[in-house]
Design an enzyme around this catalytic site. Structure first.
Site, PDB file in Angstrom:
ATOM      1  N   ASP A 137      -0.691   1.697   4.483  1.00 17.16           N
ATOM      2  CA  ASP A 137      -0.726   0.257   4.197  1.00 17.16           C
ATOM      3  C   ASP A 137      -1.696  -0.476   5.125  1.00 17.16           C
ATOM      4  O   ASP A 137      -1.672  -0.277   6.348  1.00 17.16           O
ATOM      5  CB  ASP A 137       0.687  -0.315   4.379  1.00 17.16           C
ATOM      6  CG  ASP A 137       0.916  -1.591   3.598  1.00 17.16           C
ATOM      7  OD1 ASP A 137      -0.053  -2.146   3.058  1.00 17.16           O
ATOM      8  OD2 ASP A 137       2.078  -2.016   3.511  1.00 17.16           O
ATOM      9  N   ASP A 138      -2.534  -1.330   4.544  1.00 19.84           N
ATOM     10  CA  ASP A 138      -3.455  -2.190   5.308  1.00 19.84           C
ATOM     11  C   ASP A 138      -4.454  -1.403   6.156  1.00 19.84           C
ATOM     12  O   ASP A 138      -4.912  -1.890   7.201  1.00 19.84           O
ATOM     13  CB  ASP A 138      -2.675  -3.149   6.217  1.00 19.84           C
ATOM     14  CG  ASP A 138      -2.043  -4.299   5.443  1.00 19.84           C
ATOM     15  OD1 ASP A 138      -1.983  -4.227   4.206  1.00 19.84           O
ATOM     16  OD2 ASP A 138      -1.601  -5.273   6.080  1.00 19.84           O
ATOM     17  N   ASP A 181      -4.473   1.159   0.871  1.00 20.54           N
ATOM     18  CA  ASP A 181      -4.285   0.304  -0.302  1.00 20.54           C
ATOM     19  C   ASP A 181      -5.236  -0.884  -0.349  1.00 20.54           C
ATOM     20  O   ASP A 181      -5.357  -1.535  -1.393  1.00 20.54           O
ATOM     21  CB  ASP A 181      -2.829  -0.137  -0.439  1.00 20.54           C
ATOM     22  CG  ASP A 181      -2.352  -1.051   0.683  1.00 20.54           C
ATOM     23  OD1 ASP A 181      -3.011  -1.116   1.744  1.00 20.54           O
ATOM     24  OD2 ASP A 181      -1.298  -1.697   0.502  1.00 20.54           O
ATOM     25  N   HIS A 182      -5.912  -1.171   0.740  1.00 23.13           N
ATOM     26  CA  HIS A 182      -6.993  -2.161   0.776  1.00 23.13           C
ATOM     27  C   HIS A 182      -7.511  -2.218   2.201  1.00 23.13           C
ATOM     28  O   HIS A 182      -6.983  -1.556   3.103  1.00 23.13           O
ATOM     29  CB  HIS A 182      -6.535  -3.560   0.329  1.00 23.13           C
ATOM     30  CG  HIS A 182      -5.218  -3.965   0.908  1.00 23.13           C
ATOM     31  ND1 HIS A 182      -5.038  -4.209   2.244  1.00 23.13           N
ATOM     32  CD2 HIS A 182      -4.005  -4.124   0.328  1.00 23.13           C
ATOM     33  CE1 HIS A 182      -3.781  -4.524   2.462  1.00 23.13           C
ATOM     34  NE2 HIS A 182      -3.128  -4.459   1.314  1.00 23.13           N
ATOM     35  N   CYS A 185      -1.413  -5.851  -1.453  1.00 23.81           N
ATOM     36  CA  CYS A 185      -0.621  -4.628  -1.633  1.00 23.81           C
ATOM     37  C   CYS A 185      -0.156  -4.421  -3.072  1.00 23.81           C
ATOM     38  O   CYS A 185      -0.374  -3.360  -3.662  1.00 23.81           O
ATOM     39  CB  CYS A 185       0.601  -4.663  -0.719  1.00 23.81           C
ATOM     40  SG  CYS A 185       0.212  -4.699   1.044  1.00 23.81           S
ATOM     41  N   HIS A 191       4.993  -1.661  -4.269  1.00 24.67           N
ATOM     42  CA  HIS A 191       4.894  -2.799  -3.347  1.00 24.67           C
ATOM     43  C   HIS A 191       6.055  -2.858  -2.367  1.00 24.67           C
ATOM     44  O   HIS A 191       5.881  -3.121  -1.177  1.00 24.67           O
ATOM     45  CB  HIS A 191       4.805  -4.121  -4.124  1.00 24.67           C
ATOM     46  CG  HIS A 191       4.683  -5.309  -3.238  1.00 24.67           C
ATOM     47  ND1 HIS A 191       5.502  -6.412  -3.325  1.00 24.67           N
ATOM     48  CD2 HIS A 191       3.844  -5.560  -2.205  1.00 24.67           C
ATOM     49  CE1 HIS A 191       5.164  -7.290  -2.404  1.00 24.67           C
ATOM     50  NE2 HIS A 191       4.168  -6.795  -1.708  1.00 24.67           N
TER      51      HIS A 191
END
Length: 459
Positions: A22-23, A316-317, A61, A118
């Site tokens: 994540d992130d 995810d980004h 997300c 999510h």
């Protein structure tokens, strides 16, 4: 002559181990961040292929994971999967299967652990633990989220050490470094559960498996055991590129997600010492996540299943660490949209190769189908990356990303962002100005071509 009456056994399809982080921007040594300690993910890159120009389809997300898990463009908000789920529950026949459902119907045991959709654990409700509200109906044989002292998935998502849960906005520290083992933060529990599931899948399961493991860090708040922060205490950090707020119109925002935490009345955009402290804690979280990935990869090897398992690691980004005066995601700048993607598969010839082909998250679903021999569904809007995996010089394609108020397209050389009201940003990535100088008025033909390309890809 003695002959055997036994029929030849069919070859078992490759397993899939998918690690979500994540992130995670490309703040890894294998992606050019030399000061970062990320030995396990770097090992994966050396034994697989690192996609240096992979772009997510949304800088948040929920919608980013929607595109991955459905293979389709979707809504730009974090409820995208729940909105889809409501239609599935209502037996809307127009809703195509999700990626885990697709593999499940093709003979795979599908299990998710941690933050894959999510919500960690894939459920809704006040505390994200309502078993009647499922983010991906029909997708997983098991979708698990250990919570321990954090009480529920919502608590673990925004938790710090030893069960600390975020309460009112601004009361939880934006970062933390605490003595203890990896299990004092939620990702340690997620990893332990993943090891348990991996052991069971490789011991008692005759079917191929699709195991998705979602790590929470380096998502805010930036918390990790102190052993990971200590590595960065004296490390010299690289300068922040383009640190000033753009004067012209862009998708800039005021770092709202970051600012909802306690910052001790310090401003990272004017206080360089505090800014560096924030960056060191982000780096510590990256190394902590890397260690969890390493444990999972080691267990895969210990079981022997690594010889027939496709491994994917995906961020995810991206995430701004001060670029353009932003701390967070949610923009359509390169920093929000570029994230790590590494793929390793059995029999791979090009181990350790990097590719600069432009690709997007939508491509992962058809790629996994292609690598496993599972039929690629007609509804998947991406393209298989297998040709690139076989030849790292293979060209990529345009990558489209979107928010509710704008869409962006990345080519090999340019990025164009089209706002809903018609305003256009165009940047040349071959120049030192990068995404600080809007040249849209100088290249009207390119703008029109890219507008059409966005429309064609998203229709």
């Amino acid at each position: 002559m003695i002959t055997s009456c036994k029929k030849p056994q069919p070859t078992k399809k490759p397993n899939i181990l998918f690690i979500f982080v994540d992130d995670l921007r490309p703040e890894l040594k294998s992606f050019g961040a030399d000061y970062i300690s990320s030995p396990n993910i770097d090992w994966l890159a050396k034994n697989g292929m690192a996609f240096q120009r992979h772009f997510v389809n949304a800088p948040s997300c929920g919608p980013s994971r929607y595109t991955l898990l459905t293979g389709q463009y979707g809504l730009a908000d974090n409820d995208a999967l729940f909105n889809r789920a409501n239609k599935v529950v209502q037996e809307d026949k127009t809703i195509d299967p999700s990626m885990p459902e697709w593999f499940r119907t093709h003979g795979y045991t599908t299990i998710s652990v941690g933050k894959v959709s999510h919500h960690p654990g894939g459920r809704g409700g006040k505390d994200w633990n309502d078993s009647t509200k499922i983010e991906i109906p029909k997708g997983w044989d098991k979708h698990l989220m250990p919570v321990a002292k954090w009480e529920h998935p919502r608590g673990a998502m925004h938790g710090l050490a030893h069960g600390e849960i975020r309460g009112e906005s601004g009361t939880m520290d934006v970062f933390q470094s605490t003595e203890g083992d990896d299990a004092i933060f939620p990702d340690g529990l997620i990893t332990n559960e993943a090891l348990t599931q991996l052991n069971e899948l490789t011991t008692n399961n005759e079917k191929p498996f699709f195991l998705a493991v979602g790590l929470i860090k380096p998502h805010l708040p930036f918390g990790a055991p102190s052993t990971y922060y200590d590595y960065y205490a004296e490390v010299k950090l690289p300068p922040i590129k383009h640190p000033h707020k753009p004067e012209a119109r862009t998708t800039w925002h005021g770092s709202g997600e970051f600012n909802q935490y306690n910052k001790w009345e310090k401003n990272m955009n004017t206080d360089t010492i505090f800014a560096d402290e924030v960056r060191r804690h982000y780096a510590a979280c990256v190394s902590y996540a890397d260690a969890q990935a390493g444990k999972i990869l080691a267990e895969l090897k210990r079981t022997g299943a690594d010889k027939n398992t496709i491994v994917v690691l995906w961020g995810d980004h991206g995430w701004h660490l001060g670029e353009y005066d932003v701390w967070g995601k949610h923009t359509l700048f390169e920093e929000s949209l570029r994230s790590p993607l590494i793929i390793k598969y059995p029999g791979m010839k090009l181990k350790g190769f990097n590719t600069n082909a432009v690709v997007e998250t939508l491509d992962i679903f058809p790629t996994l189908c292609d690598l496993t021999g599972v039929e690629i569904p007609d509804f998947a809007q991406g393209v298989s990356l297998k040709d690139i995996l076989v030849d790292s010089k293979t060209k990529g394609h345009f990558a489209v990303s979107y928010q509710s108020n704008a869409a962006s397209i990345r080519t090999e050389t340019h990025r164009m962002t089209l706002h809903n009201d018609g305003f256009v940003e165009l940047y040349d990535h071959r120049t030192i100005e990068n995404e600080t100088k809007n040249i849209a008025d100088k290249y009207p033909e390119m703008v029109e071509e890219l507008k059409k390309a966005i429309k064609d890809k998203m229709q």
